[in-house]
Structure formats: structure tokens, C-alpha cells
Design a protein around this motif. Structure first.
Motif, mmCIF file in Angstrom:
data_model
loop_
_atom_site.group_PDB
_atom_site.id
_atom_site.type_symbol
_atom_site.label_atom_id
_atom_site.label_comp_id
_atom_site.label_asym_id
_atom_site.label_seq_id
_atom_site.Cartn_x
_atom_site.Cartn_y
_atom_site.Cartn_z
ATOM 1 N N GLN A 17 -6.052 4.072 4.541
ATOM 2 C CA GLN A 17 -5.960 2.636 4.817
ATOM 3 C C GLN A 17 -4.647 2.299 5.520
ATOM 4 O O GLN A 17 -4.609 1.487 6.460
ATOM 5 C CB GLN A 17 -6.080 1.851 3.510
ATOM 6 N N ILE A 18 -3.571 2.943 5.081
ATOM 7 C CA ILE A 18 -2.261 2.705 5.705
ATOM 8 C C ILE A 18 -2.269 3.150 7.164
ATOM 9 O O ILE A 18 -1.833 2.409 8.064
ATOM 10 C CB ILE A 18 -1.171 3.470 4.922
ATOM 11 N N VAL A 19 -2.760 4.367 7.418
ATOM 12 C CA VAL A 19 -2.757 4.904 8.779
ATOM 13 C C VAL A 19 -3.632 4.070 9.696
ATOM 14 O O VAL A 19 -3.236 3.741 10.828
ATOM 15 C CB VAL A 19 -3.215 6.378 8.771
ATOM 16 N N GLN B 36 -5.315 9.689 -1.239
ATOM 17 C CA GLN B 36 -5.789 9.910 0.127
ATOM 18 C C GLN B 36 -6.450 8.660 0.680
ATOM 19 O O GLN B 36 -6.251 8.297 1.843
ATOM 20 C CB GLN B 36 -6.774 11.078 0.163
ATOM 21 N N ALA B 37 -7.234 7.973 -0.148
ATOM 22 C CA ALA B 37 -7.909 6.756 0.302
ATOM 23 C C ALA B 37 -6.902 5.678 0.689
ATOM 24 O O ALA B 37 -7.085 4.958 1.686
ATOM 25 C CB ALA B 37 -8.845 6.254 -0.792
ATOM 26 N N LEU C 167 0.826 -1.209 0.000
ATOM 27 C CA LEU C 167 0.000 0.000 0.000
ATOM 28 C C LEU C 167 0.862 1.262 0.000
ATOM 29 O O LEU C 167 0.546 2.244 -0.686
ATOM 30 C CB LEU C 167 -0.922 -0.004 1.221
ATOM 31 N N ILE C 168 1.942 1.242 0.762
ATOM 32 C CA ILE C 168 2.828 2.404 0.819
ATOM 33 C C ILE C 168 3.460 2.665 -0.543
ATOM 34 O O ILE C 168 3.586 3.815 -0.979
ATOM 35 C CB ILE C 168 3.896 2.207 1.916
ATOM 36 N N GLU C 169 3.848 1.612 -1.226
ATOM 37 C CA GLU C 169 4.418 1.766 -2.558
ATOM 38 C C GLU C 169 3.368 2.264 -3.558
ATOM 39 O O GLU C 169 3.680 3.055 -4.451
ATOM 40 C CB GLU C 169 5.025 0.441 -3.009
ATOM 41 N N GLN C 170 2.123 1.814 -3.393
ATOM 42 C CA GLN C 170 1.058 2.243 -4.300
ATOM 43 C C GLN C 170 0.766 3.737 -4.152
ATOM 44 O O GLN C 170 0.616 4.457 -5.147
ATOM 45 C CB GLN C 170 -0.213 1.431 -4.036
ATOM 46 N N GLN C 171 0.691 4.216 -2.907
ATOM 47 C CA GLN C 171 0.353 5.637 -2.718
ATOM 48 C C GLN C 171 1.437 6.549 -3.257
ATOM 49 O O GLN C 171 1.164 7.670 -3.691
ATOM 50 C CB GLN C 171 0.077 5.932 -1.236
ATOM 51 N N ALA C 172 2.678 6.072 -3.262
ATOM 52 C CA ALA C 172 3.795 6.914 -3.701
ATOM 53 C C ALA C 172 3.711 7.267 -5.182
ATOM 54 O O ALA C 172 4.198 8.326 -5.597
ATOM 55 C CB ALA C 172 5.119 6.223 -3.409
#
Length: 641
Positions: free
Chosen positions: A594-596, A589-590, A575-580
Motif C-alpha cells: 500500500q505504501i509503495v 507485506q500488505a 502506514l510507514i509507522e504501522q509496518q515497522a
């Protein structure tokens, strides 16, 4: 670190210091900027449970907080006092750098030195933390696909050793940081460069060969097009890239100087560069580094910055590490120090606290208004936190210890419940901070105010520990001891440590918490050894983007803290790689939400404060300004008179 910050929640923004810039680097002692964030206390601790000596202090500049009016203290008429030694500035803070090599240093004490000695292609435009402008670069162009950046460099600039600044030096400096690939350093930020991340992983795993390095260089992650043109090629579009190029890890060093002092060795520090900083293009040079005293001298040949208007007036800057807050305050009032780190625990000696509590304005007390100026509050992106180590190791044997209480989520959750955040914000930080709801600070894209904060509930804490005790081997009849560490000199962090220790000890469940301060270097050494069972620390931004918080706190393979505390959630990594790389801000933001929520549900960290910063200086000082992206003070604009 700026990653790891030494003074973030110390609450006086005398310009600071982790971490971790996020390690981002661990935020270490701020230099003269004190903020209310992570690192907390000074050498002489006063509680019974606290161990004796202290030394390492990890401080982190605290960040944002409620928006309040910035006021420059006294409104009364004051007498002008002539400054002593007008060409020399003395700054008293806590701790000292880990290193001063931009390729490996990842905390704010070293970062402050580096930002005054070295320079980057891009840097911040004065007080703006979001606007980066060409610095050593004259201009740049980004390709249509966002994967290549071409920089035209400024001509006529020389390094401190006389070597000309050019495209080869840019290539050498960035490649050097990648080849050293310090897993505890800031080189991870260079991962978007073509093939860099994979190469750094292989170097850190000890399997990279010279052939691997040659093949990577042949793939042209960086191209020297001519003497003053360089092109950087990325694996994917990465919108914060220009901000990454403003961070100290991309500082341009003199290849001639480095090669004359040990050169580059794959996967290894350069011991000379770790302790010496005289190979840059910046306004100052590190003349000497003695225990707790660093001396910077002016670069009389400084080129003047991109607008040609930066002409350093101070000939000498002396940065002293003084652990005791009372001593720093006394030296400030006597005029022996021009800047001093005044923690929130002592700020009431300088400002009218009634005005602060009622109006959120900083007004200096009349009795010291002729001597001291206090400015702020300044919003920051600094976070203070307590991290729980899921894989505690013995510092000597490097092997996991037998007692691993934080692998059990019930224990982590209980410790979070046991922290009285309202008391901490009110009585310790005096509302120079707010309670964070996760790793993304308020005021930054990605922050979501609807995400709930952790709650205080001692009853639930006791229930959870009583449930976990039989499985983990502790009970009132068979107690186990855990040590909570903080960096010496950071009084806010000290108080946070004592507060949670007192709460857990009061439950009588068989866990005994002792609090121990460590000098900043000792703290960082123990941190790198994975030997801190749990610890109080702070994180300041390397660059202003949530990626600089989500990776350091959440990514199990890249993150500064997950690597150290043994936390690795593959789903979260993805997920962290996807948001980047997500270009749509709504979709990004979505993913961040989810990460937080995932990270918070696993109780890996206790988020203690996002602080505001204050700056304390003698009234004869001129030219200081605040930028939340700086690891410390920028001395080139400062004068005395």
C-alpha cells in the motif's frame, strides 16, 4: 549512508560511496566500490546544456540486479607484477566526505572512513549483509517482550587515545548522537530508544531545554548496569534494532577525546569531530584530511576483532578524490592507484563486453589481465533515482522561490513519462542494473514484483505539460528554466540527467532544463538548503530492512528526502509507522504494498536503476571482499603482494 550514496550507479564497485544510507544519508561517492546507481558523472561534462564546473558528487552504490555468476576475471596465464609501496594502498574515487563524525555523517564517503576508524556493538559477519554478530559487545540478551536489549561488553579494548572502552562510553556515544539530533543525519534510526524520537523532534524544533534532556536521561533509555554491561530500552519491539546497532551512527567514541575537543552541545555539530577521526577503537586512524586527499594510518594496537584474527597489514591508506574517470583509469593501469572507481561508461576498456552482454560474466581483456582484476557482478540494494522538489527554496534567503512546477502532479508525471528507461539501462548502464518498481529493492523483504514499473511515453508527457503550463505560467512563448543537478564524477547520473533534460527540451512546451554538476560537498550543501529543484541521487542501505527505505523516501516528518523536498502525506506516515512494528510478515507485506503504490501514484520520485556492483583493483591486491551493507572498503583485511 549509508543513506546517500555518491557512486551507486557509477557502476564499478571499487568500493563506494550517498543517501542520503539511505540520507540514509545521501549516498556519496563510493570509495573504491563502484556500482551502477545514482551519482553519475565526472567533472568534464560534454553536453551543450550542461553547465561548466562540477564538484559535488552524490553516489550511491547500486544494488541488486539480475543474479549472475560471479567471476574473477582473467582465465589466461599472467605474469606477476611486484607492487610498489607494499605497505600503502592508494584508492582513487570521486568526491570526499561530508563529515567524519559518526553522529552526523550520512553518506558513503564519510561512512567508509568511519567504518575503518570506529566500531559498533554489533557488526556484519564478513560478506553477509543480513547476519550481524557481536563486535565490541561480547554477547547480548533480548527481553521476552522485545523491548530491552542487554549487552555484555568485551574487556581490554582501548580507544586510540588510550581511554578504556566500557559501558559509559557506549552510553555517551549513543546519547551524543541523539542530543546532536542533526535533521539531515542518521540519528533518526535511534528513534526506537525510549523517548528518543520525541526528544529529537523538540531539539530540531529548537524548543528542547536542559530540563527536557535531564528528564529523558532519567527515564533510562540506556542503563549502565556495571562497567561492562549496558541495557537499551525501546518504546516498542523493533526487529531491525541489532542491525541499526551495526550502522555507523552507533559507533562508540572516546568520551575523554570528545570532551577534550568541544564536548556535546545540544542541537549542534562538534566542528572538531566533523573533520577529525581519531577517537575510535578501529584498525585505522585518520591522520590527515587535505582537499581531496585523506590519509589513514594503521592502529598498531588494534585488538583484533571478535575472532582475534584481524591484523591489518597496510600501514597507510590514501583515499584520493579524482573527478576525471580517464585519469583514474590511467593511474590504475600505471600502478599509481591500487583501487579505482571505474564507472560503467568506462568499464568496456577493462572487460570483454561481448561476453558480458551474452553471458553476464565479467572477463578481463587479455591486454590488461596482468595488471587489473575486475570481480562481480555483485547484487546490491542500491537505488538510483530522480527526486522532484515540491518546495524549492532560495539557497541564500531560505525562502520558497516563485516558480514551483513540481507541486503539480501533472508535471511530475510528465517527467516520469519522459525518461527512456530502456535506453538508459542498455546504452548507459550496459545492463549492469535493472529498473526498480519503487523504493524497496529487489531481493529484500517487502519487494513485490507484481507492482508495475513506470512507463516511457513522450506523447503523454507533452500532453500533461501543455495542460499544466497555463496554470503554472510557462509556455513556448514564455519559457521557464529549471536546473537539474548531479554530483560530479558520477557519469551514470550525468547521463541520466542529460537524457531526461534532452527529452523535456525536445517537447518545446516552455520548460528548459539545464544540467549542472556539483562537487559532492557542494551538492550536499545545496541539498540540505532545499535549493535543488530536482536532482539525481542514489541510496544505499543503512541496514537491510524495508524500513530503511520506506522512512527515508516516504515519511514526511522523519524521511531524509521528504523533509528536503517538501513532501508530507500524513496517511503514508501512519502506514510507514504501522509496518515497522507489524510482526506478521504477511500483514506487513500488505502494508508495504500500500505504501509503495501510494508513493508511486504521486510520482514523487523517478526510479532510474537498481544496480549491480563491480570491483576494480590491481592484481597484486589481496583480501578484499564485498558486503552490500558496507558504505565502502574495509581496509583491515587487505594487503599487497
Amino acid at each position: 549512508m549509508r543513506g546517500i550514496s555518491r557512486t551507486i550507479l557509477a557502476v564499478a564497485v571499487i568500493v563506494l560511496v550517498v543517501i542520503v544510507g539511505a540520507v540514509a544519508v545521501l549516498m556519496q561517492p563510493p570509495t573504491t566500490t563502484t556500482t551502477t546507481t545514482t551519482t553519475t558523472t565526472t567533472a568534464t561534462t560534454t553536453t551543450a546544456t550542461t553547465s561548466t564546473t562540477t564538484t559535488a558528487t552524490t553516489t550511491v552504490i547500486t544494488t541488486t540486479a539480475t543474479t549472475t555468476t560471479v567471476t574473477t576475471s582473467p582465465t589466461t596465464t599472467t605474469t606477476t607484477i611486484k607492487p610498489p609501496n607494499p605497505d600503502t594502498l592508494v584508492q582513487e574515487t570521486i568526491g570526499e566526505p561530508d563529515y567524519v563524525d559518526p553522529a552526523v555523517d550520512y553518506e558513503t564517503a564519510g561512512g567508509e572512513v568511519i567504518m575503518n576508524v570506529y566500531e559498533t556493538l554489533m557488526w556484519y559477519d564478513g560478506e553477509s549483509a543480513t547476519k550481524v554478530i557481536p563486535w565490541l559487545a561480547e554477547s547480548y540478551q533480548m527481553s521476552a517482550d522485545g523491548k530491552s536489549y542487554t549487552f555484555t561488553l568485551r574487556k581490554g579494548i582501548k580507544f586510540h587515545d588510550g581511554t578504556p572502552f566500557n559501558a559509559k562510553a557506549v552510553n555517551y556515544s549513543i546519547v551524543r548522537a541523539i542530543l546532536i539530533a542533526d535533521p539531515n543525519g542518521p540519528a533518526w534510526m535511534l528513534g526506537p530508544l525510549k523517548g528518543a524520537e520525541e526528544l529529537m523532534y523538540s531539539i530540531q524544533d529548537g524548543v528542547a531545554t536542559q530540563a527536557d534532556v535531564s528528564a529523558w536521561l532519567a527515564s533510562k533509555p540506556i542503563e549502565v548496569l556495571d562497567e561492562y554491561t549496558v541495557k537499551m530500552n525501546l518504546d516498542y519491539p523493533y526487529s531491525p534494532w541489532l542491525s541499526v546497532l551495526a550502522y555507523t551512527v552507533t559507533s562508540i567514541v572516546s568520551p575523554t577525546y570528545v570532551e577534550a575537543h568541544g564536548g556535546i552541545k545540544i542541537g549542534e555539530h562538534n566542528e572538531w569531530m566533523d573533520r577529525h577521526a581519531e577517537a575510535g577503537t578501529g584498525p585505522y586512524i585518520l591522520k590527515s584530511w587535505e582537499p581531496n586527499v585523506l590519509t589513514l594510518v594503521r592502529n598498531d594496537a588494534y585488538w583484533g576483532g571478535p575472532k582475534g584474527n584481524i591484523k591489518p597489514l597496510l600501514k597507510t591508506v590514501i583515499i584520493k578524490g579524482v573527478a576525471d574517470a580517464n585519469t583514474r583509469l590511467l593511474d590504475l593501469l600505471k600502478g599509481d592507484a591500487d583501487f579505482a572507481y571505474v564507472p560503467v561508461t568506462h568499464i568496456d576498456q577493462l572487460i570483454d563486453m561481448t561476453v558480458w552482454f551474452n553471458q553476464k560474466k565479467i572477463v578481463v581483456k587479455p591486454e590488461v589481465a596482468d595488471k587489473v582484476r575486475v570481480t562481480g557482478p555483485y547484487e546490491t540494494f542500491n537505488l538510483d533515482f530522480i527526486a522532484f522538489n515540491l518546495n524549492i527554496k532560495d539557497e541564500i534567503t531560505k525562502q520558497p522561490v516563485a516558480f514551483q512546477p513540481f507541486r503539480d502532479i501533472r508535471v511530475r508525471k510528465a517527467f516520469v513519462y519522459a525518461f527512456d528507461i530502456d535506453q538508459y539501462l542498455r546504452d548507459v548502464l550496459k545492463y549492469f542494473a535493472i529498473q526498480p518498481n519503487g523504493p524497496v529493492p529487489k531481493g529484500m523483504f517487502g519487494y513485490n514484483p507484481s507492482i508495475p514499473v513506470y512507463e516511457y511515453n513522450l506523447t503523454k508527457a507533452k500532453e500533461l505539460l501543455l495542460q499544466a503550463g497555463p496554470d503554472l505560467g510557462f509556455s513556448p512563448q514564455n519559457p521557464k528554466t529549471l536546473t537539474l543537478y548531479y554530483n560530479t564524477g558520477n557519469l551514470a547520473r550525468e547521463k541520466a540527467a542529460l537524457l531526461i533534460a534532452s527529452a523535456i527540451n525536445s517537447l518545446n512546451v516552455g520548460l528548459v532544463i539545464q544540467v549542472v554538476p556539483l562537487d559532492w560537498p557542494a551538492f550536499l550543501a545545496k541539498h540540505r538548503a532545499r535549493a535543488l529543484p530536482f536532482f539525481v541521487l542514489g541510496w544505499a542501505p543503512d541496514y537491510v530492512d524495508p524500513d530503511d527505505y520506506l522512512i527515508p523516501f516516504g515519511h514526511g516528518q522523519k524521511g531524509t528526502f521528504p523533509i528536503v523536498i517538501g513532501y508530507n502525506n500524513p496517511q503514508l506516515n501512519t502506514l510507514i509507522e504501522q509496518q515497522a512494528v507489524e510482526a506478521d510478515p504477511v500483514k506487513r507485506q500488505a502494508i508495504i504494498d500500500q505504501i509503495v503504490n501510494t508513493l508511486n501514484s504521486e510520482y514523487i520520485y523517478l526510479w532510474t536503476a537498481q544496480g549491480t556492483a563491480r570491483h576494480v583493483e590491481r592484481t597484486w591486491v589481496k583480501g578484499w571482499y564485498y558486503n552490500p551493507a558496507y558504505p565502502g572498503n574495509y581496509f583491515a583485511t587487505i594487503s599487497k603482494g
